[in-house]
Design a protein around this motif. Structure first.
Motif, PDB file in Angstrom:
ATOM      1  N   SER A   1      53.797  54.654   5.408  1.00 52.96           N
ATOM      2  CA  SER A   1      53.445  55.998   5.899  1.00 52.96           C
ATOM      3  C   SER A   1      54.209  56.341   7.178  1.00 52.96           C
ATOM      4  CB  SER A   1      51.940  56.078   6.163  1.00 52.96           C
ATOM      5  OG  SER A   1      51.214  55.912   4.962  1.00 52.96           O
ATOM      6  N   PHE A   2      54.272  55.380   8.098  1.00 53.80           N
ATOM      7  CA  PHE A   2      55.027  55.606   9.327  1.00 53.80           C
ATOM      8  C   PHE A   2      56.518  55.818   9.024  1.00 53.80           C
ATOM      9  CE2 PHE A   2      51.599  52.984  11.574  1.00 53.80           C
ATOM     10  CZ  PHE A   2      50.999  54.103  12.125  1.00 53.80           C
TER      11      PHE A   2
ATOM     12  N   LEU B   1      57.188  59.353   7.949  1.00 54.29           N
ATOM     13  CA  LEU B   1      57.215  60.259   9.101  1.00 54.29           C
ATOM     14  C   LEU B   1      58.542  60.146   9.849  1.00 54.29           C
ATOM     15  CD1 LEU B   1      53.597  59.819  10.511  1.00 54.29           C
ATOM     16  CD2 LEU B   1      54.542  61.869   9.435  1.00 54.29           C
ATOM     17  N   ASP B   2      59.004  58.916  10.015  1.00 53.01           N
ATOM     18  CA  ASP B   2      60.287  58.692  10.689  1.00 53.01           C
ATOM     19  C   ASP B   2      61.422  59.365   9.928  1.00 53.01           C
ATOM     20  OD1 ASP B   2      62.254  57.273  12.459  1.00 53.01           O
ATOM     21  OD2 ASP B   2      62.695  56.226  10.593  1.00 53.01           O
TER      22      ASP B   2
ATOM     23  N   HIS C   1      58.910  60.856  16.904  1.00 54.34           N
ATOM     24  CA  HIS C   1      57.624  61.356  16.417  1.00 54.34           C
ATOM     25  C   HIS C   1      56.761  60.179  15.974  1.00 54.34           C
ATOM     26  CE1 HIS C   1      54.731  64.051  14.592  1.00 54.34           C
ATOM     27  NE2 HIS C   1      54.804  63.345  13.485  1.00 54.34           N
ATOM     28  N   ALA C   2      55.518  60.139  16.414  1.00 55.39           N
ATOM     29  CA  ALA C   2      54.509  59.155  15.977  1.00 55.39           C
ATOM     30  C   ALA C   2      54.779  57.739  16.466  1.00 55.39           C
ATOM     31  CB  ALA C   2      54.372  59.151  14.445  1.00 55.39           C
ATOM     32  N   ARG C   3      55.654  57.570  17.455  1.00 51.33           N
ATOM     33  CA  ARG C   3      55.928  56.225  17.948  1.00 51.33           C
ATOM     34  C   ARG C   3      54.708  55.598  18.612  1.00 51.33           C
ATOM     35  NH1 ARG C   3      59.600  55.880  22.091  1.00 51.33           N
ATOM     36  NH2 ARG C   3      58.932  53.715  22.118  1.00 51.33           N
TER      37      ARG C   3
ATOM     38  N   ALA D   1      51.659  55.928  17.813  1.00 46.81           N
ATOM     39  CA  ALA D   1      50.752  55.450  16.772  1.00 46.81           C
ATOM     40  C   ALA D   1      51.224  54.106  16.222  1.00 46.81           C
ATOM     41  CB  ALA D   1      50.653  56.478  15.651  1.00 46.81           C
ATOM     42  N   VAL D   2      52.526  53.947  16.046  1.00 49.48           N
ATOM     43  CA  VAL D   2      53.073  52.680  15.554  1.00 49.48           C
ATOM     44  C   VAL D   2      52.811  51.569  16.562  1.00 49.48           C
ATOM     45  CG1 VAL D   2      55.181  51.471  14.867  1.00 49.48           C
ATOM     46  CG2 VAL D   2      54.820  53.842  14.166  1.00 49.48           C
TER      47      VAL D   2
ATOM     48  N   TYR E   1      49.117  50.597  16.535  1.00 50.78           N
ATOM     49  CA  TYR E   1      48.749  49.857  15.327  1.00 50.78           C
ATOM     50  C   TYR E   1      49.260  48.418  15.398  1.00 50.78           C
ATOM     51  CZ  TYR E   1      47.954  48.935  10.372  1.00 50.78           C
ATOM     52  OH  TYR E   1      47.521  48.407   9.190  1.00 50.78           O
TER      53      TYR E   1
END
Length: 470
Positions: free
Chosen positions: A182-183, A186-187, A194-196, A198-199, A202
Protein backbone atom coordinates in the motif's frame (compact mmCIF):
# COMPACT_ATOMS: atom_id res chain seq x y z
CA UNK A 1 41.99 38.69 -7.75
CA UNK A 2 40.70 37.89 -4.22
CA UNK A 3 39.64 40.83 -2.07
CA UNK A 4 42.27 42.28 0.24
CA UNK A 5 42.04 40.65 3.65
CA UNK A 6 41.27 43.04 6.51
CA UNK A 7 41.30 40.45 9.34
CA UNK A 8 44.08 37.92 9.96
CA UNK A 9 43.69 34.18 9.40
CA UNK A 10 43.07 32.57 12.77
CA UNK A 11 42.06 29.07 11.69
CA UNK A 12 45.34 27.76 10.27
CA UNK A 13 44.05 24.19 10.18
CA UNK A 14 41.22 25.11 7.81
CA UNK A 15 43.57 27.21 5.68
CA UNK A 16 45.91 24.22 5.34
CA UNK A 17 43.01 21.97 4.29
CA UNK A 18 41.88 24.42 1.62
CA UNK A 19 45.44 24.63 0.32
CA UNK A 20 45.74 20.83 0.17
CA UNK A 21 42.44 20.59 -1.71
CA UNK A 22 43.54 23.20 -4.23
CA UNK A 23 40.22 25.00 -3.89
CA UNK A 24 39.44 28.69 -3.96
CA UNK A 25 37.20 30.05 -1.24
CA UNK A 26 34.31 30.09 -3.71
CA UNK A 27 34.95 26.48 -4.73
CA UNK A 28 35.08 25.44 -1.08
CA UNK A 29 31.67 26.99 -0.47
CA UNK A 30 30.21 25.36 -3.59
CA UNK A 31 31.36 21.88 -2.53
CA UNK A 32 30.05 22.35 1.01
CA UNK A 33 26.67 23.46 -0.33
CA UNK A 34 26.55 20.43 -2.66
CA UNK A 35 27.29 17.96 0.15
CA UNK A 36 24.67 19.58 2.38
CA UNK A 37 22.07 19.37 -0.39
CA UNK A 38 22.51 15.59 -0.51
CA UNK A 39 21.11 15.43 3.02
CA UNK A 40 18.19 17.77 2.43
CA UNK A 41 19.93 20.87 3.83
CA UNK A 42 19.81 24.01 1.70
CA UNK A 43 22.95 26.00 2.39
CA UNK A 44 23.99 29.09 0.45
CA UNK A 45 27.54 29.73 1.53
CA UNK A 46 29.86 31.80 -0.64
CA UNK A 47 33.51 32.80 -0.50
CA UNK A 48 32.83 35.45 2.15
CA UNK A 49 31.48 32.77 4.50
CA UNK A 50 34.70 30.78 4.06
CA UNK A 51 36.62 33.95 4.83
CA UNK A 52 34.69 34.28 8.09
CA UNK A 53 35.53 30.69 9.00
CA UNK A 54 39.21 31.42 8.44
CA UNK A 55 39.06 34.42 10.75
CA UNK A 56 37.56 32.46 13.61
CA UNK A 57 33.84 31.97 12.99
CA UNK A 58 32.65 28.41 13.68
CA UNK A 59 29.86 27.22 11.32
CA UNK A 60 26.63 25.78 12.64
CA UNK A 61 26.79 22.01 13.37
CA UNK A 62 25.23 20.77 10.13
CA UNK A 63 27.65 22.93 8.14
CA UNK A 64 30.62 21.49 10.05
CA UNK A 65 29.58 17.99 8.98
CA UNK A 66 29.20 19.13 5.36
CA UNK A 67 32.65 20.74 5.38
CA UNK A 68 34.28 17.62 6.81
CA UNK A 69 32.58 15.34 4.28
CA UNK A 70 33.47 17.60 1.34
CA UNK A 71 37.16 17.49 2.24
CA UNK A 72 37.07 13.76 2.95
CA UNK A 73 35.99 13.21 -0.64
CA UNK A 74 38.40 15.71 -2.14
CA UNK A 75 41.45 14.44 -0.24
CA UNK A 76 40.34 10.80 0.00
CA UNK A 77 40.86 10.93 3.75
CA UNK A 78 37.85 9.35 5.40
CA UNK A 79 39.36 9.72 8.86
CA UNK A 80 39.06 13.51 8.86
CA UNK A 81 37.10 14.97 11.78
CA UNK A 82 36.05 18.49 12.85
CA UNK A 83 39.19 18.78 15.00
CA UNK A 84 41.30 18.61 11.83
CA UNK A 85 39.65 21.87 10.77
CA UNK A 86 40.22 23.62 14.08
CA UNK A 87 36.63 23.11 15.23
CA UNK A 88 35.14 21.23 18.19
CA UNK A 89 32.88 18.28 17.49
CA UNK A 90 29.29 19.61 17.27
CA UNK A 91 27.01 18.46 20.06
CA UNK A 92 24.72 16.71 17.57
CA UNK A 93 27.46 14.45 16.22
CA UNK A 94 26.88 10.75 16.93
CA UNK A 95 29.92 9.09 18.54
CA UNK A 96 31.71 6.62 16.24
CA UNK A 97 28.48 5.76 14.48
CA UNK A 98 28.93 2.85 12.10
CA UNK A 99 25.59 1.75 10.59
CA UNK A 100 27.07 -1.62 9.63
CA UNK A 101 27.69 -2.55 13.27
CA UNK A 102 25.55 -3.12 16.34
CA UNK A 103 22.08 -4.58 16.74
CA UNK A 104 20.35 -4.07 13.35
CA UNK A 105 16.86 -4.14 14.86
CA UNK A 106 17.66 -1.53 17.50
CA UNK A 107 19.29 0.63 14.83
CA UNK A 108 16.22 0.39 12.62
CA UNK A 109 13.91 1.27 15.50
CA UNK A 110 15.97 4.35 16.35
CA UNK A 111 16.22 5.35 12.71
CA UNK A 112 12.46 5.10 12.26
CA UNK A 113 11.76 7.15 15.39
CA UNK A 114 14.29 9.82 14.38
CA UNK A 115 12.73 10.00 10.93
CA UNK A 116 9.19 10.12 12.30
CA UNK A 117 10.00 12.90 14.76
CA UNK A 118 12.11 14.80 12.20
CA UNK A 119 15.04 14.82 14.62
CA UNK A 120 18.10 16.82 13.67
CA UNK A 121 20.34 13.89 14.58
CA UNK A 122 19.26 11.96 11.51
CA UNK A 123 18.80 14.91 9.19
CA UNK A 124 22.09 16.72 9.79
CA UNK A 125 24.62 14.71 11.74
CA UNK A 126 23.77 11.77 9.52
CA UNK A 127 25.33 13.30 6.43
CA UNK A 128 25.43 11.06 3.36
CA UNK A 129 29.01 9.80 3.52
CA UNK A 130 31.28 7.80 1.29
CA UNK A 131 32.81 6.40 4.47
CA UNK A 132 29.53 4.60 5.18
CA UNK A 133 29.76 2.98 1.76
CA UNK A 134 33.30 1.82 2.51
CA UNK A 135 31.89 -0.04 5.51
CA UNK A 136 30.30 -2.47 3.06
CA UNK A 137 33.67 -4.07 2.40
CA UNK A 138 34.19 -4.77 6.09
CA UNK A 139 30.97 -6.72 6.39
CA UNK A 140 30.74 -8.29 2.94
CA UNK A 141 32.63 -11.35 4.11
CA UNK A 142 30.03 -12.06 6.78
CA UNK A 143 27.72 -14.91 5.95
CA UNK A 144 24.16 -13.82 5.12
CA UNK A 145 22.98 -17.01 6.82
CA UNK A 146 24.07 -16.02 10.33
CA UNK A 147 20.61 -15.13 11.66
CA UNK A 148 20.20 -17.75 14.39
CA UNK A 149 23.51 -16.95 16.05
CA UNK A 150 22.74 -13.25 16.10
CA UNK A 151 19.34 -13.91 17.62
CA UNK A 152 21.00 -15.62 20.57
CA UNK A 153 23.37 -12.70 21.16
CA UNK A 154 21.31 -9.52 20.90
CA UNK A 155 20.59 -7.44 24.03
CA UNK A 156 18.06 -9.54 25.92
CA UNK A 157 15.27 -7.78 27.72
CA UNK A 158 15.00 -4.68 25.52
CA UNK A 159 11.40 -4.27 24.41
CA UNK A 160 10.31 -7.65 25.78
CA UNK A 161 8.75 -6.83 29.13
CA UNK A 162 5.26 -6.05 27.88
CA UNK A 163 5.14 -7.90 24.58
CA UNK A 164 2.22 -10.17 23.79
CA UNK A 165 2.36 -13.85 24.70
CA UNK A 166 1.73 -15.02 21.14
CA UNK A 167 4.87 -15.10 19.02
CA UNK A 168 4.77 -13.38 15.63
CA UNK A 169 4.08 -15.62 12.68
CA UNK A 170 2.84 -15.87 9.11
CA UNK A 171 -0.08 -13.52 9.71
CA UNK A 172 2.31 -10.75 10.78
CA UNK A 173 4.40 -11.31 7.67
CA UNK A 174 1.30 -11.00 5.49
CA UNK A 175 0.24 -7.79 7.24
CA UNK A 176 3.68 -6.19 6.87
CA UNK A 177 3.80 -7.06 3.20
CA UNK A 178 0.29 -5.75 2.66
CA UNK A 179 1.22 -2.46 4.31
CA UNK A 180 4.42 -2.27 2.22
CA UNK A 181 2.42 -2.77 -0.97
CA UNK A 182 0.00 0.00 0.00
CA UNK A 183 2.80 2.41 0.86
CA UNK A 184 4.57 1.52 -2.40
CA UNK A 185 1.43 2.37 -4.39
CA UNK A 186 1.30 5.79 -2.71
CA UNK A 187 4.98 6.33 -3.50
CA UNK A 188 4.44 5.39 -7.15
CA UNK A 189 1.53 7.76 -7.50
CA UNK A 190 2.59 10.78 -5.45
CA UNK A 191 6.34 10.55 -4.79
CA UNK A 192 8.56 9.82 -1.84
CA UNK A 193 7.71 13.07 -0.05
CA UNK A 194 4.16 11.80 0.55
CA UNK A 195 3.27 9.48 3.48
CA UNK A 196 6.86 9.08 4.66
CA UNK A 197 5.91 9.76 8.29
CA UNK A 198 3.42 6.90 8.15
CA UNK A 199 6.09 4.50 6.86
CA UNK A 200 8.55 5.55 9.57
CA UNK A 201 5.92 5.14 12.29
CA UNK A 202 4.87 1.71 11.04
CA UNK A 203 8.49 0.54 10.88
CA UNK A 204 9.49 1.82 14.30
CA UNK A 205 6.36 1.04 16.28
CA UNK A 206 4.77 -1.96 14.59
CA UNK A 207 7.51 -3.87 12.76
CA UNK A 208 10.64 -3.66 14.91
CA UNK A 209 8.88 -4.96 18.09
CA UNK A 210 7.92 -8.07 16.10
CA UNK A 211 11.53 -8.60 15.05
CA UNK A 212 12.65 -8.68 18.68
CA UNK A 213 10.21 -11.55 19.29
CA UNK A 214 10.86 -13.46 16.06
CA UNK A 215 11.93 -17.08 16.52
CA UNK A 216 11.67 -20.37 14.71
CA UNK A 217 10.52 -20.87 11.15
CA UNK A 218 8.76 -17.51 10.90
CA UNK A 219 11.91 -15.54 11.72
CA UNK A 220 13.49 -15.39 8.22
CA UNK A 221 10.20 -14.33 6.63
CA UNK A 222 9.68 -11.60 9.22
CA UNK A 223 13.18 -10.22 8.67
CA UNK A 224 12.71 -10.32 4.91
CA UNK A 225 9.40 -8.46 5.18
CA UNK A 226 11.02 -5.85 7.45
CA UNK A 227 13.93 -5.51 5.02
CA UNK A 228 11.49 -4.90 2.18
CA UNK A 229 9.81 -2.12 4.14
CA UNK A 230 13.17 -0.61 5.12
CA UNK A 231 14.11 -0.69 1.44
CA UNK A 232 10.90 1.17 0.55
CA UNK A 233 11.58 3.73 3.31
CA UNK A 234 15.05 4.24 1.82
CA UNK A 235 13.69 4.71 -1.68
CA UNK A 236 11.10 7.21 -0.47
CA UNK A 237 13.69 9.16 1.52
CA UNK A 238 16.00 9.26 -1.51
CA UNK A 239 13.16 10.48 -3.71
CA UNK A 240 12.38 13.16 -1.12
CA UNK A 241 16.00 14.35 -1.19
CA UNK A 242 16.92 13.04 2.30
CA UNK A 243 19.97 11.14 1.12
CA UNK A 244 21.65 10.62 4.48
CA UNK A 245 18.47 9.08 5.83
CA UNK A 246 18.04 6.96 2.71
CA UNK A 247 21.58 5.65 3.02
CA UNK A 248 20.88 4.48 6.58
CA UNK A 249 17.63 2.79 5.58
CA UNK A 250 19.35 1.01 2.68
CA UNK A 251 22.08 -0.26 5.00
CA UNK A 252 19.38 -1.48 7.39
CA UNK A 253 17.73 -3.32 4.49
CA UNK A 254 21.02 -5.04 3.64
CA UNK A 255 21.60 -6.07 7.25
CA UNK A 256 18.07 -7.36 7.77
CA UNK A 257 18.30 -9.30 4.51
CA UNK A 258 21.52 -10.84 5.80
CA UNK A 259 19.76 -11.91 8.98
CA UNK A 260 17.08 -13.57 6.85
CA UNK A 261 19.64 -15.20 4.57
CA UNK A 262 17.95 -13.48 1.61
CA UNK A 263 20.61 -12.97 -1.06
CA UNK A 264 18.16 -11.55 -3.60
CA UNK A 265 17.02 -8.83 -1.22
CA UNK A 266 20.61 -8.05 -0.23
CA UNK A 267 21.47 -7.62 -3.91
CA UNK A 268 18.37 -5.48 -4.42
CA UNK A 269 19.33 -3.04 -1.68
CA UNK A 270 22.93 -2.80 -2.89
CA UNK A 271 21.70 -2.14 -6.42
CA UNK A 272 19.55 0.76 -5.23
CA UNK A 273 22.45 2.13 -3.20
CA UNK A 274 24.33 2.18 -6.50
CA UNK A 275 21.49 4.19 -8.05
CA UNK A 276 21.68 6.69 -5.20
CA UNK A 277 25.47 7.05 -5.52
CA UNK A 278 25.15 7.50 -9.30
CA UNK A 279 22.49 10.19 -8.98
CA UNK A 280 24.72 12.05 -6.52
CA UNK A 281 27.66 11.89 -8.94
CA UNK A 282 29.77 9.35 -7.04
CA UNK A 283 30.60 7.24 -10.08
CA UNK A 284 33.31 5.08 -8.53
CA UNK A 285 31.14 4.16 -5.56
CA UNK A 286 28.18 3.48 -7.85
CA UNK A 287 30.25 0.97 -9.82
CA UNK A 288 31.52 -0.71 -6.65
CA UNK A 289 27.98 -1.07 -5.29
CA UNK A 290 26.59 -2.35 -8.59
CA UNK A 291 29.32 -5.00 -8.74
CA UNK A 292 28.67 -5.90 -5.09
CA UNK A 293 24.99 -6.42 -5.96
CA UNK A 294 25.97 -8.79 -8.76
CA UNK A 295 28.40 -10.62 -6.47
CA UNK A 296 25.66 -11.12 -3.89
CA UNK A 297 23.66 -13.14 -6.43
CA UNK A 298 26.70 -14.90 -7.88
CA UNK A 299 24.76 -15.73 -11.04
CA UNK A 300 21.84 -17.21 -9.11
CA UNK A 301 18.32 -15.92 -8.50
CA UNK A 302 15.52 -14.92 -10.88
CA UNK A 303 16.57 -13.88 -14.38
CA UNK A 304 14.46 -10.76 -14.07
CA UNK A 305 16.35 -9.67 -10.95
CA UNK A 306 19.67 -10.49 -12.58
CA UNK A 307 18.70 -8.33 -15.57
CA UNK A 308 17.79 -5.47 -13.24
CA UNK A 309 21.23 -5.59 -11.61
CA UNK A 310 23.12 -6.09 -14.87
CA UNK A 311 21.42 -3.00 -16.29
CA UNK A 312 22.69 -0.95 -13.34
CA UNK A 313 26.17 -2.31 -13.92
CA UNK A 314 25.94 -1.11 -17.52
CA UNK A 315 25.01 2.41 -16.40
CA UNK A 316 27.79 2.48 -13.80
CA UNK A 317 30.40 1.32 -16.32
CA UNK A 318 29.24 4.01 -18.73
CA UNK A 319 29.69 6.66 -16.03
CA UNK A 320 33.15 5.26 -15.31
CA UNK A 321 34.07 5.65 -18.98
CA UNK A 322 34.27 1.97 -19.96
CA UNK A 323 32.09 2.19 -23.05
CA UNK A 324 32.62 -1.34 -24.37
CA UNK A 325 31.77 -2.91 -21.01
CA UNK A 326 28.66 -0.76 -20.73
CA UNK A 327 27.31 -1.75 -24.13
CA UNK A 328 28.18 -5.40 -23.57
CA UNK A 329 26.32 -5.39 -20.26
CA UNK A 330 23.28 -3.80 -21.91
CA UNK A 331 23.16 -6.66 -24.39
CA UNK A 332 23.42 -9.13 -21.52
CA UNK A 333 20.61 -7.33 -19.69
CA UNK A 334 18.31 -7.69 -22.68
CA UNK A 335 19.14 -11.38 -23.00
CA UNK A 336 18.46 -12.00 -19.31
CA UNK A 337 15.15 -10.17 -19.51
CA UNK A 338 14.09 -12.19 -22.54
CA UNK A 339 14.79 -15.41 -20.61
CA UNK A 340 12.74 -14.32 -17.59
CA UNK A 341 9.68 -16.56 -17.33
CA UNK A 342 8.01 -15.09 -14.27
CA UNK A 343 5.21 -12.55 -14.22
CA UNK A 344 6.96 -9.32 -13.09
CA UNK A 345 4.45 -8.51 -10.35
CA UNK A 346 4.94 -11.93 -8.78
CA UNK A 347 8.46 -11.00 -7.63
CA UNK A 348 8.74 -8.12 -5.19
CA UNK A 349 12.38 -7.54 -6.07
CA UNK A 350 12.09 -8.43 -9.74
CA UNK A 351 9.53 -6.01 -11.13
CA UNK A 352 11.75 -5.30 -14.13
CA UNK A 353 9.93 -5.04 -17.44
CA UNK A 354 10.79 -3.91 -20.95
CA UNK A 355 9.99 -0.30 -20.11
CA UNK A 356 12.43 -0.53 -17.20
CA UNK A 357 15.13 -1.67 -19.60
CA UNK A 358 14.32 1.21 -21.95
CA UNK A 359 14.92 3.62 -19.07
CA UNK A 360 18.21 1.90 -18.19
CA UNK A 361 19.36 2.12 -21.81
CA UNK A 362 18.51 5.81 -21.81
CA UNK A 363 20.55 6.42 -18.66
CA UNK A 364 23.50 4.47 -20.02
CA UNK A 365 23.48 6.24 -23.38
CA UNK A 366 23.21 9.60 -21.63
CA UNK A 367 26.43 8.77 -19.79
CA UNK A 368 27.99 7.87 -23.14
CA UNK A 369 26.86 11.16 -24.70
CA UNK A 370 24.36 9.73 -27.22
CA UNK A 371 21.47 12.01 -26.29
CA UNK A 372 19.41 11.52 -29.46
CA UNK A 373 19.16 7.75 -29.00
CA UNK A 374 18.79 8.09 -25.23
CA UNK A 375 15.81 10.40 -25.75
CA UNK A 376 13.96 7.78 -27.77
CA UNK A 377 14.53 5.10 -25.17
CA UNK A 378 13.38 7.42 -22.38
CA UNK A 379 10.27 8.27 -24.40
CA UNK A 380 9.52 4.58 -25.01
CA UNK A 381 9.82 3.90 -21.28
CA UNK A 382 7.63 6.88 -20.38
CA UNK A 383 4.89 5.94 -22.84
CA UNK A 384 4.69 2.34 -21.59
CA UNK A 385 4.23 3.26 -17.92
CA UNK A 386 1.01 2.34 -16.15
CA UNK A 387 -1.26 4.95 -14.52
CA UNK A 388 -0.12 3.96 -11.02
CA UNK A 389 3.47 4.88 -11.95
CA UNK A 390 2.83 8.61 -12.10
CA UNK A 391 6.06 9.60 -10.32
CA UNK A 392 8.23 7.26 -12.40
CA UNK A 393 6.56 8.31 -15.65
CA UNK A 394 7.08 11.97 -14.80
CA UNK A 395 10.72 11.53 -13.78
CA UNK A 396 11.57 9.59 -16.92
CA UNK A 397 9.54 11.99 -19.07
CA UNK A 398 11.58 14.94 -17.81
CA UNK A 399 14.73 12.99 -18.61
CA UNK A 400 13.36 12.38 -22.10
CA UNK A 401 12.62 16.09 -22.55
CA UNK A 402 16.14 16.99 -21.43
CA UNK A 403 17.68 14.43 -23.78
CA UNK A 404 15.62 15.79 -26.71
CA UNK A 405 16.81 19.29 -25.79
CA UNK A 406 20.45 18.19 -25.71
CA UNK A 407 19.99 16.48 -29.07
CA UNK A 408 18.65 19.69 -30.61
CA UNK A 409 15.02 18.53 -30.90
CA UNK A 410 13.68 21.66 -29.22
CA UNK A 411 9.99 21.35 -30.12
CA UNK A 412 9.84 17.74 -29.01
CA UNK A 413 11.52 18.62 -25.70
CA UNK A 414 8.87 21.28 -25.08
CA UNK A 415 6.00 19.01 -26.11
CA UNK A 416 7.22 16.24 -23.81
CA UNK A 417 7.44 18.61 -20.85
CA UNK A 418 4.01 20.09 -21.59
CA UNK A 419 2.50 16.62 -21.48
CA UNK A 420 3.81 16.21 -17.92
CA UNK A 421 2.75 19.54 -16.43
CA UNK A 422 -0.44 18.26 -14.75
CA UNK A 423 1.31 15.28 -13.16
CA UNK A 424 4.20 17.38 -11.88
CA UNK A 425 1.75 19.33 -9.72
CA UNK A 426 0.63 16.18 -7.90
CA UNK A 427 4.04 14.78 -7.06
CA UNK A 428 6.11 15.38 -3.90
CA UNK A 429 9.54 14.38 -5.17
CA UNK A 430 12.88 16.15 -4.88
CA UNK A 431 14.21 14.07 -7.76
CA UNK A 432 11.41 15.28 -10.02
CA UNK A 433 12.04 18.83 -8.82
CA UNK A 434 15.74 18.57 -9.57
CA UNK A 435 15.14 17.15 -13.07
CA UNK A 436 12.70 19.96 -13.71
CA UNK A 437 15.19 22.58 -12.51
CA UNK A 438 17.95 21.22 -14.75
CA UNK A 439 15.63 21.16 -17.74
CA UNK A 440 14.39 24.71 -17.21
CA UNK A 441 17.94 25.97 -16.69
CA UNK A 442 19.15 24.44 -19.96
CA UNK A 443 16.29 25.61 -22.14
CA UNK A 444 16.49 29.28 -21.11
CA UNK A 445 18.47 30.12 -24.23
CA UNK A 446 15.55 28.81 -26.31
CA UNK A 447 12.90 30.97 -24.60
CA UNK A 448 12.28 32.65 -27.94
CA UNK A 449 10.72 29.39 -29.13
CA UNK A 450 6.93 29.68 -28.53
CA UNK A 451 6.59 26.06 -27.38
CA UNK A 452 9.49 26.39 -24.94
CA UNK A 453 8.06 29.66 -23.61
CA UNK A 454 4.67 28.02 -23.07
CA UNK A 455 6.15 24.93 -21.44
CA UNK A 456 8.30 27.05 -19.14
CA UNK A 457 5.33 29.18 -18.15
CA UNK A 458 3.05 26.22 -17.36
CA UNK A 459 5.60 24.07 -15.59
CA UNK A 460 7.34 26.76 -13.54
CA UNK A 461 6.56 26.41 -9.88
CA UNK A 462 4.57 23.25 -10.56
CA UNK A 463 6.79 20.86 -8.62
CA UNK A 464 5.89 20.33 -4.99
CA UNK A 465 9.45 19.26 -4.26
CA UNK A 466 10.14 16.90 -1.37
CA UNK A 467 7.05 17.81 0.65
CA UNK A 468 6.30 19.77 3.82
CA UNK A 469 8.74 17.90 6.07
CA UNK A 470 11.59 19.66 4.32
Amino acid sequence: MPPRRTRPVVNRALAAMIEQAGWTHAATAQHVNAVAAESGERMHYDRSAVGHWLTGTVPRPEAVHAVVEAFRRRLNRMELAPADFGWPDPAVAPPADDPWRGDPVARLATLGEDDLLNRRTVLTAGTFTLAALSGLAAVSALSPHRGAGWADGWGRGWGRTDRRAVRPGAGDVARIRGATASFADLDDQFGGGHARAAVAAYLAREVTPLLHEATGRSRPDLFTAAAELSYLAAYMAMDAGAHALAQRYYISAVRLADEAGDLVLRATALRSMAVQAAELGHDGEALTLAEAAASALAGQGPQRTQAWITGMRAEAHAAAGTRWDALSLLRRTEAQLERADSVPESEWTGNYRRESLEHQIGLTLTQLGDHATAARHFAASMNARRPVERRTRTLIGLRAAHAFLRAGEIDRAAATALDLSDDVRLIASARVGEELHRLRTDWQRYRGNPLIARADRLISGASRGPGPRR
